[in-house]
Design a protein around this motif. Structure first.
Motif, mmCIF file in Angstrom:
data_model
loop_
_atom_site.group_PDB
_atom_site.id
_atom_site.type_symbol
_atom_site.label_atom_id
_atom_site.label_comp_id
_atom_site.label_asym_id
_atom_site.label_seq_id
_atom_site.Cartn_x
_atom_site.Cartn_y
_atom_site.Cartn_z
ATOM 1 N N THR A 62 13.486 108.948 -74.157
ATOM 2 C CA THR A 62 15.054 108.247 -74.864
ATOM 3 C C THR A 62 15.476 109.788 -75.926
ATOM 4 N N LEU A 63 14.538 110.653 -75.969
ATOM 5 C CA LEU A 63 14.612 112.314 -76.337
ATOM 6 C C LEU A 63 15.006 111.448 -77.622
ATOM 7 N N GLU A 64 14.304 111.235 -78.128
ATOM 8 C CA GLU A 64 14.089 110.805 -79.747
ATOM 9 C C GLU A 64 12.241 112.076 -80.755
ATOM 10 N N VAL A 65 12.565 112.691 -81.243
ATOM 11 C CA VAL A 65 12.170 113.570 -81.563
ATOM 12 C C VAL A 65 11.220 112.748 -83.059
ATOM 13 N N GLY A 66 10.383 112.780 -84.038
ATOM 14 C CA GLY A 66 9.774 112.210 -85.343
ATOM 15 C C GLY A 66 8.913 113.203 -85.574
ATOM 16 N N TYR A 67 9.041 113.391 -87.068
ATOM 17 C CA TYR A 67 8.583 114.674 -87.392
ATOM 18 C C TYR A 67 8.153 114.631 -89.154
ATOM 19 N N THR A 68 7.200 115.466 -89.526
ATOM 20 C CA THR A 68 7.311 115.288 -90.971
ATOM 21 C C THR A 68 7.625 116.931 -91.499
ATOM 22 N N TYR A 69 7.862 117.429 -93.078
ATOM 23 C CA TYR A 69 7.841 118.815 -93.241
ATOM 24 C C TYR A 69 8.339 118.479 -94.548
ATOM 25 N N THR A 70 7.630 119.711 -95.608
ATOM 26 C CA THR A 70 7.701 119.616 -96.586
ATOM 27 C C THR A 70 9.534 121.335 -96.818
ATOM 28 N N TYR A 71 9.870 121.244 -97.414
ATOM 29 C CA TYR A 71 10.893 121.995 -98.112
ATOM 30 C C TYR A 71 11.706 121.766 -99.965
ATOM 31 N N GLN A 72 11.780 123.291 -100.009
ATOM 32 C CA GLN A 72 12.401 123.608 -100.864
ATOM 33 C C GLN A 72 13.536 123.936 -101.538
ATOM 34 N N VAL A 73 14.271 123.780 -102.148
ATOM 35 C CA VAL A 73 15.631 124.313 -102.636
ATOM 36 C C VAL A 73 15.519 125.066 -103.825
ATOM 37 N N ALA A 74 16.100 125.697 -103.592
ATOM 38 C CA ALA A 74 16.153 127.237 -104.974
ATOM 39 C C ALA A 74 15.975 126.847 -106.570
ATOM 40 N N SER A 75 16.458 125.784 -106.385
ATOM 41 C CA SER A 75 16.224 125.039 -107.524
ATOM 42 C C SER A 75 15.230 123.663 -108.096
ATOM 43 N N GLY A 76 15.161 123.732 -107.016
ATOM 44 C CA GLY A 76 13.895 121.796 -107.405
ATOM 45 C C GLY A 76 12.637 121.791 -106.532
ATOM 46 N N ALA A 77 11.890 120.944 -107.218
ATOM 47 C CA ALA A 77 10.110 120.965 -106.277
ATOM 48 C C ALA A 77 10.132 120.898 -105.095
ATOM 49 N N PRO A 78 9.334 121.137 -103.883
ATOM 50 C CA PRO A 78 8.653 120.794 -103.403
ATOM 51 C C PRO A 78 9.577 119.203 -102.941
ATOM 52 N N HIS A 79 9.622 119.281 -101.864
ATOM 53 C CA HIS A 79 9.736 117.756 -101.264
ATOM 54 C C HIS A 79 9.462 117.250 -100.222
ATOM 55 N N SER A 80 8.665 116.125 -99.491
ATOM 56 C CA SER A 80 8.673 115.708 -98.270
ATOM 57 C C SER A 80 8.985 115.244 -97.732
ATOM 58 N N GLU A 81 9.474 115.120 -96.483
ATOM 59 C CA GLU A 81 10.749 113.884 -96.105
ATOM 60 C C GLU A 81 9.599 113.830 -94.000
ATOM 61 N N GLY A 82 10.039 112.106 -94.027
ATOM 62 C CA GLY A 82 9.588 112.528 -92.518
ATOM 63 C C GLY A 82 11.676 111.829 -91.666
ATOM 64 N N VAL A 83 11.518 112.505 -90.433
ATOM 65 C CA VAL A 83 13.173 113.052 -89.964
ATOM 66 C C VAL A 83 12.711 112.164 -88.785
ATOM 67 N N ARG A 84 13.580 111.716 -87.921
ATOM 68 C CA ARG A 84 13.862 110.786 -86.595
ATOM 69 C C ARG A 84 15.032 111.648 -86.642
ATOM 70 N N LEU A 85 15.430 111.492 -85.036
ATOM 71 C CA LEU A 85 16.440 112.509 -84.534
ATOM 72 C C LEU A 85 16.244 112.392 -83.395
ATOM 73 N N ARG A 86 17.582 111.748 -83.049
ATOM 74 C CA ARG A 86 17.654 112.040 -81.048
ATOM 75 C C ARG A 86 18.505 113.374 -80.714
ATOM 76 N N LEU A 87 18.528 113.753 -79.381
ATOM 77 C CA LEU A 87 18.405 114.615 -78.932
ATOM 78 C C LEU A 87 19.849 114.693 -78.040
ATOM 79 N N ALA A 88 19.761 116.381 -77.673
ATOM 80 C CA ALA A 88 20.754 116.134 -76.043
ATOM 81 C C ALA A 88 20.412 116.798 -75.943
ATOM 82 N N TYR A 89 20.450 116.966 -74.326
ATOM 83 C CA TYR A 89 19.817 117.545 -73.013
ATOM 84 C C TYR A 89 20.804 117.787 -71.947
ATOM 85 N N ASP A 90 20.981 118.908 -71.889
ATOM 86 C CA ASP A 90 21.209 119.865 -70.466
ATOM 87 C C ASP A 90 21.482 121.365 -70.288
#
Length: 454
Positions: free
Chosen positions: A416-444
């Motif tokens: 399906t070219l679908e990928v799921g992942y979790t990660y933590t990121y931080q922006v300059a003016s905020g606290a760390p934030h964790s998320e779960g993400v699911r994407l569809r890729l293209a391949y050629d």
């Protein structure tokens, strides 16, 4: 003496169903815990019915991480539930006595609870009251989940009326707090709320005497997050999420905790100490697809963009690799440079998308996006670049990201070219934030790009 067999020593606890005593089984010569269920005038009562259900359900499980129930007996007008005695204390008492746990201390405790829930869910049993006071921790770190008194098997009729909320308010899943039946996913939210309590030293929601106010916040507000949850931040995000379908099953929670932080090496970029560029005209909107979203989906869009950017960078590297005469491997990772000898004119066939290639692409994308948002943007398909409001919209989010951490690929499907992942990121003016993400890729022809949010 209870039922001519069990002697009582002293009270060791008290809960909603009654007092719990340390006793001794004089026939088998072993310590037991006895829960007194009140003094019903007749032979039946809600507490008694709950106790009988607890005995039946616990007997069905027969699992080392579940407190065993041995007997249900009557002595005069009192009924007693005879259970396995677990030396130690509850997780709630442990946190009160010692303070918040570190991620490494909390992981083995919650991992054993997840093991118990995985077994219960496999047997068709929903616990419905997972909380720190129902988790017993032994002196050597052994953990058992107790009090299946309000649990129910999927095939059984519920003991509660339709719309009645059961469970402890501070740990209720949003759907249960709004009056819907509890499910396996509801137990997972409660497990995440219990993890929150263990790490913070207090429940995720303050109930006190304003129960309705707490229920409102659980249903309508974004779940609280902890800035110092470390490698457990992705787990909090994957358990305490409003959409039950997005919560990890108990088996995945158990595997994540068992794996530990070893394979979650921080991906902190050199931009962490950088002062963000002032740009008052830059839009603060996170760059996300233009597709309408609602509920938890709309709250996840910013994290999706970081992944998009990283993926875009890898795709860009693959394009450059082809241009300079190098082979692009899985995930668009360039192979070693070749000699300057002319290439063979014989055509080559791309190996097709692979799970390993997709994982590598995502990881490289996130690294690149944190380091160089413009390069990350190049890893999106043209259509998704437009949906992300162009480079300006894309960098309005990624330009402020100072680091990404704890990347964990949870799924990569080449079909399906679908990928799921979790990660933590931080922006300059905020606290760390964790998320779960699911994407569809293209391949050629050996190249991956980010095509859409799945």
């Amino acid at each position: 003496m209870i039922a001519g067999r069990y002697s009582l020593e002293h009270e060791i606890g008290r809960g909603g169903m009654g007092a719990v005593w340390l006793g001794r089984d004089e026939v088998l010569g072993r310590p037991v815990a006895l829960k007194r269920l009140g003094m019903p005038l007749e032979g039946s009562s809600p507490d008694l019915e709950r106790a009988a259900r607890e005995a039946r359900l616990a007997a069905r499980l027969n699992h080392p991480r579940v407190v065993a129930v041995f007997d249900l007996v009557r002595e005069g007008n009192e009924h007693w539930l005879v259970m396995e005695y677990v030396e130690g204390s509850t997780l709630a008492q442990l946190v009160r006595d010692r303070g918040p746990l570190t991620p490494d201390q909390a992981a083995p405790v919650l991992g054993q609870v997840a093991e118990a829930l995985a077994a219960a869910h496999a047997a068709g049993i929903v616990h419905r009251d997972v909380k720190p006071s129902n988790i017993l921790v032994g002196p050597h770190g052994e953990v058992k989940l107790s009090d299946f008194g309000i649990a129910r098997a999927e095939a059984d009729a519920t003991l509660t009326r339709t719309g009645m909320v059961t469970g402890s308010p501070a740990y209720l899943a949003p759907e249960v707090a709004s009056g819907h039946p509890a499910t396996e996913a509801s137990d997972i939210w409660s497990l995440g709320a219990t993890l929150f309590h263990a790490l913070a030293g207090a429940p995720p929601y303050e109930v006190s005497e304003n129960v309705l106010g707490a229920l409102y916040r659980i249903v309508h507000e974004d779940p609280p997050r902890l800035p110092d949850a470390g490698w457990l931040s992705p787990l909090l995000a994957a358990t305490m999420t409003h959409d039950p379908a997005e919560r990890w099953p108990a088996a995945r929670v158990r595997e994540y905790l068992a794996a530990g932080p070893a394979d979650l090496a921080p991906l902190r970029s050199s931009r962490a100490a950088r002062t963000p560029r002032p740009d008052p005209d830059r839009a603060r909107t996170r760059a996300v697809p233009a597709v309408p979203a609602s509920g938890a989906r709309s709250r996840r869009r910013a994290p999706v963009l970081p992944l998009f950017m990283g993926l875009a960078v890898v795709a860009l590297l693959a394009v450059v690799a082809v241009a300079i005469g190098r082979d692009a491997g899985d995930g668009g990772r360039p192979a070693a440079a070749e000699t300057s000898a002319p290439r063979s004119p014989s055509p080559t066939v791309a190996p097709g998308p692979t799970a390993a290639g997709m994982r590598s692409f995502v990881e490289n994308y996130l690294r690149t996006a944190a380091e160089d948002p413009e390069a990350g943007y190049a890893m999106l398909t043209p259509g998704f670049q437009d949906q992300s409001n162009g480079l300006t919209g894309y960098t309005s989010f990624w330009g402020d990201v100072v680091w990404v951490d704890a990347i964990r690929i949870t799924e990569a499907d080449p079909e399906t070219l679908e990928v799921g992942y979790t990660y933590t990121y931080q922006v300059a003016s905020g606290a760390p934030h964790s998320e779960g993400v699911r994407l569809r890729l293209a391949y050629d022809d050996g190249r991956y790009l980010i095509a859409a949010e799945a």
